[in-house]
Design an enzyme around this catalytic site. Structure first.
Site, PDB file in Angstrom:
ATOM      1  N   LYS A 162      -3.480  -9.546  -2.153  1.00 13.47           N
ATOM      2  CA  LYS A 162      -2.585  -9.196  -3.254  1.00 13.47           C
ATOM      3  C   LYS A 162      -1.267  -9.982  -3.235  1.00 13.47           C
ATOM      4  O   LYS A 162      -0.686 -10.253  -4.285  1.00 13.47           O
ATOM      5  CB  LYS A 162      -2.298  -7.690  -3.294  1.00 13.47           C
ATOM      6  CG  LYS A 162      -1.359  -7.172  -2.213  1.00 13.47           C
ATOM      7  CD  LYS A 162      -0.081  -6.642  -2.790  1.00 13.47           C
ATOM      8  CE  LYS A 162       0.903  -6.114  -1.798  1.00 13.47           C
ATOM      9  NZ  LYS A 162       0.880  -6.438  -0.409  1.00 13.47           N
ATOM     10  N   GLY A 197       0.810  -1.219   0.000  1.00 12.07           N
ATOM     11  CA  GLY A 197       0.000   0.000   0.000  1.00 12.07           C
ATOM     12  C   GLY A 197       0.843   1.269   0.000  1.00 12.07           C
ATOM     13  O   GLY A 197       0.493   2.263  -0.652  1.00 12.07           O
ATOM     14  N   ASN A 198       1.994   1.232   0.719  1.00  8.11           N
ATOM     15  CA  ASN A 198       2.800   2.453   0.841  1.00  8.11           C
ATOM     16  C   ASN A 198       3.466   2.876  -0.462  1.00  8.11           C
ATOM     17  O   ASN A 198       3.954   3.983  -0.581  1.00  8.11           O
ATOM     18  CB  ASN A 198       3.851   2.292   1.957  1.00  8.11           C
ATOM     19  CG  ASN A 198       4.923   1.270   1.607  1.00  8.11           C
ATOM     20  OD1 ASN A 198       4.643   0.227   1.024  1.00  8.11           O
ATOM     21  ND2 ASN A 198       6.163   1.564   1.966  1.00  8.11           N
ATOM     22  N   LYS A 252       2.041 -12.636   3.454  1.00 12.27           N
ATOM     23  CA  LYS A 252       3.317 -12.446   2.739  1.00 12.27           C
ATOM     24  C   LYS A 252       4.198 -13.684   2.902  1.00 12.27           C
ATOM     25  O   LYS A 252       4.774 -14.178   1.932  1.00 12.27           O
ATOM     26  CB  LYS A 252       4.060 -11.205   3.262  1.00 12.27           C
ATOM     27  CG  LYS A 252       3.313  -9.909   2.994  1.00 12.27           C
ATOM     28  CD  LYS A 252       4.154  -8.709   3.406  1.00 12.27           C
ATOM     29  CE  LYS A 252       3.300  -7.462   3.604  1.00 12.27           C
ATOM     30  NZ  LYS A 252       2.295  -7.205   2.583  1.00 12.27           N
ATOM     31  N   LYS A 275     -13.519 -10.047   5.017  1.00 14.42           N
ATOM     32  CA  LYS A 275     -12.705  -8.893   4.624  1.00 14.42           C
ATOM     33  C   LYS A 275     -13.572  -7.629   4.548  1.00 14.42           C
ATOM     34  O   LYS A 275     -14.451  -7.524   3.689  1.00 14.42           O
ATOM     35  CB  LYS A 275     -12.083  -9.217   3.255  1.00 14.42           C
ATOM     36  CG  LYS A 275     -11.055  -8.263   2.791  1.00 14.42           C
ATOM     37  CD  LYS A 275      -9.693  -8.533   3.363  1.00 14.42           C
ATOM     38  CE  LYS A 275      -8.771  -7.380   2.992  1.00 14.42           C
ATOM     39  NZ  LYS A 275      -7.577  -7.301   3.810  1.00 14.42           N
TER      40      LYS A 275
HETATM   41  P1  ADP Z   1       1.276  -3.986   2.569  1.00 19.41           P
HETATM   42  O1  ADP Z   1       0.365  -2.864   2.208  1.00 19.41           O
HETATM   43  O2  ADP Z   1       2.672  -3.747   2.113  1.00 19.41           O
HETATM   44  O3  ADP Z   1       0.731  -5.326   2.201  1.00 19.41           O
HETATM   45  P2  ADP Z   1       0.723  -4.647   5.362  1.00 19.41           P
HETATM   46  O4  ADP Z   1       0.348  -3.584   6.337  1.00 19.41           O
HETATM   47  O5  ADP Z   1      -0.337  -5.575   4.875  1.00 19.41           O
HETATM   48  O6  ADP Z   1       1.437  -3.895   4.164  1.00 19.41           O
HETATM   49  O7  ADP Z   1       1.905  -5.534   5.971  1.00 19.41           O
HETATM   50  C1  ADP Z   1       3.099  -4.919   6.466  1.00 19.41           C
HETATM   51  C2  ADP Z   1       3.012  -4.775   7.981  1.00 19.41           C
HETATM   52  O8  ADP Z   1       3.071  -6.050   8.613  1.00 19.41           O
HETATM   53  C3  ADP Z   1       4.157  -4.041   8.620  1.00 19.41           C
HETATM   54  O9  ADP Z   1       3.970  -2.649   8.584  1.00 19.41           O
HETATM   55  C4  ADP Z   1       4.152  -4.569  10.065  1.00 19.41           C
HETATM   56  O10 ADP Z   1       3.512  -3.656  10.900  1.00 19.41           O
HETATM   57  C5  ADP Z   1       3.283  -5.827  10.000  1.00 19.41           C
HETATM   58  N1  ADP Z   1       3.845  -7.047  10.598  1.00 19.41           N
HETATM   59  C6  ADP Z   1       3.086  -7.988  11.215  1.00 19.41           C
HETATM   60  N2  ADP Z   1       3.815  -9.016  11.654  1.00 19.41           N
HETATM   61  C7  ADP Z   1       5.094  -8.736  11.299  1.00 19.41           C
HETATM   62  C8  ADP Z   1       6.338  -9.439  11.462  1.00 19.41           C
HETATM   63  N3  ADP Z   1       6.403 -10.630  12.050  1.00 19.41           N
HETATM   64  N4  ADP Z   1       7.468  -8.861  10.983  1.00 19.41           N
HETATM   65  C9  ADP Z   1       7.410  -7.669  10.362  1.00 19.41           C
HETATM   66  N5  ADP Z   1       6.273  -6.956  10.171  1.00 19.41           N
HETATM   67  C10 ADP Z   1       5.126  -7.483  10.639  1.00 19.41           C
HETATM   68 MG    MG Z   2      -1.201  -6.138   3.008  1.00 22.38          MG
END
Ligand code: ADP
Ligand code: MG
Length: 314
Positions: free
Chosen positions: A214, A12-13, A276, A130
């Site tokens: 995604k 998202g960023n 992820k 969701k």
């Molecule tokens: P994106 O939009 O890139 O998919 P998300 O917010 O869905 O971003 O996922 C990224 C976030 O996951 C990070 O900002 C962090 O806060 C969170 N996160 C949760 N668990 C973990 C972990 N084990 N290690 C690192 N980040 C984590």
């Molecule tokens: Mg995400």
């Protein structure tokens, strides 16, 4: 480094920063910074296929939809297609300008509106989870529930529609994406995991109200293309154990078996890091050479093994 194909899933960023409203200027500014990174990878000789999230954009489209009765509201699959077009345009435009700036004008760039097949039998359809769109009052939600939708009360903030999040099965436009990538085009596709469709017994497709993750959609794309590497770029530099706790520590390299074991211990939160890590494990288990989770601004270092978290075969 000859021509390795890298599928990159942008978080998202890459398009919208926390706290921004989502004006065109804000989004274009973020996309411009993202595209500088992408062209740097291109200069290093990688072939690149990009996919991206669309949550905030599709959310805004749904709000626009519901703000007026003067024109008919569109169903969610069409809203998803709109978001792919809007993000695809911003990326094509910014990539073009960055390529011109570096004397690489004429490099082919294309967005592909992408449909992702999901199974009509996916258990997710029995339990929508969701949240999509804005918050509403109870009366509005009750009317929608009577019309067959699922709505949930969210911790005093109001009512929100929830839709299923089924597993992606197949990318409909895979072959055309493959051809474009083979011809060295930068391809932007499978935005928001792809527009969810189900395949009818006669082979036809039907759009459904659902949201695909995604990162999981990106994995289907990467595996389908036989990509060398799958890279998920987000707002953290590495995957952490005990994320957010005093004992937190960042990981630089994991085998799939190690990642699967940590996953079982609950280190990766659902809805953020969970999908992820799952997507990276699936990519490597399906024969991929390696998957990387890292920060957008360290993409090149991550590919070189100096940043990010790598998930590799045993
Ligand atoms: P994106 O939009 O890139 O998919 P998300 O917010 O869905 O971003 O996922 C990224 C976030 O996951 C990070 O900002 C962090 O806060 C969170 N996160 C949760 N668990 C973990 C972990 N084990 N290690 C690192 N980040 C984590
Ligand atoms: Mg995400």
């Amino acid at each position: 480094m000859g021509n390795e194909l890298v599928v990159i899933a942008l978080g998202g960023n890459a398009i919208l920063q926390p706290g921004q409203r989502g004006t065109a200027e804000e989004q274009l500014e973020n996309v411009r910074a993202t595209c500088r990174q992408v062209v740097t990878l291109l200069e290093e000789g990688y072939r690149i296929v990009l996919t991206h999230g669309n949550g905030p954009q599709v959310g805004n489209i749904i709000i626009q939809n519901q703000a007026t009765d003067a024109v008919p509201a569109m169903p969610m699959d069409i809203c998803g297609a709109e978001s792919q077009g809007l993000i695809g345009y911003m990326m094509q435009h910014s990539l073009h300008n960055e390529l011109v700036r570096r004397g690489m004008d004429g490099w082919p760039v294309a967005s592909v509106v992408t449909q992702t097949v999901v199974s009509a039998d996916d258990p997710a359809f029995r339990k929508p989870t969701k949240p999509v769109g804005p918050f509403y009052d109870e009366e509005y939600a009750r009317r929608k529930i009577e019309a067959g939708e699922t709505w949930v009360e969210d911790a005093g903030r109001g009512w929100r529609k929830v839709v299923p999040s089924p597993d992606p099965v197949e990318i409909v436009e895979l072959e055309v994406i493959r051809q474009l990538a083979r011809d060295h085009a930068i391809v932007i596709c499978t935005g928001g995991g792809g527009i969810p469709v189900v395949r009818e017994p006669d082979g036809s497709l039907r759009g459904v109200e659902a949201v695909i993750d995604k990162d999981l959609g990106g994995q289907r794309l990467a595996t389908g293309l036989g990509a060398d590497l799958f890279m998920i770029l987000t707002d953290v530099a590495r995957v952490a154990l005990d994320y957010g706790k005093p004992t937190q520590r960042f990981l630089s390299r994991l085998t799939v078996a190690e990642a699967r074991a940590l996953q079982k211990e609950g280190h990766f939160r659902p809805g953020s890091m969970g999908p992820k890590v799952e997507a990276c494990c699936r990519f490597v288990e399906a024969g991929g050479k390696g998957a990387i989770i890292g920060s957008l601004m360290e993409a090149l270092d991550a590919l070189a093994g100096r940043a990010g978290t790598w998930i590799v075969p045993a």
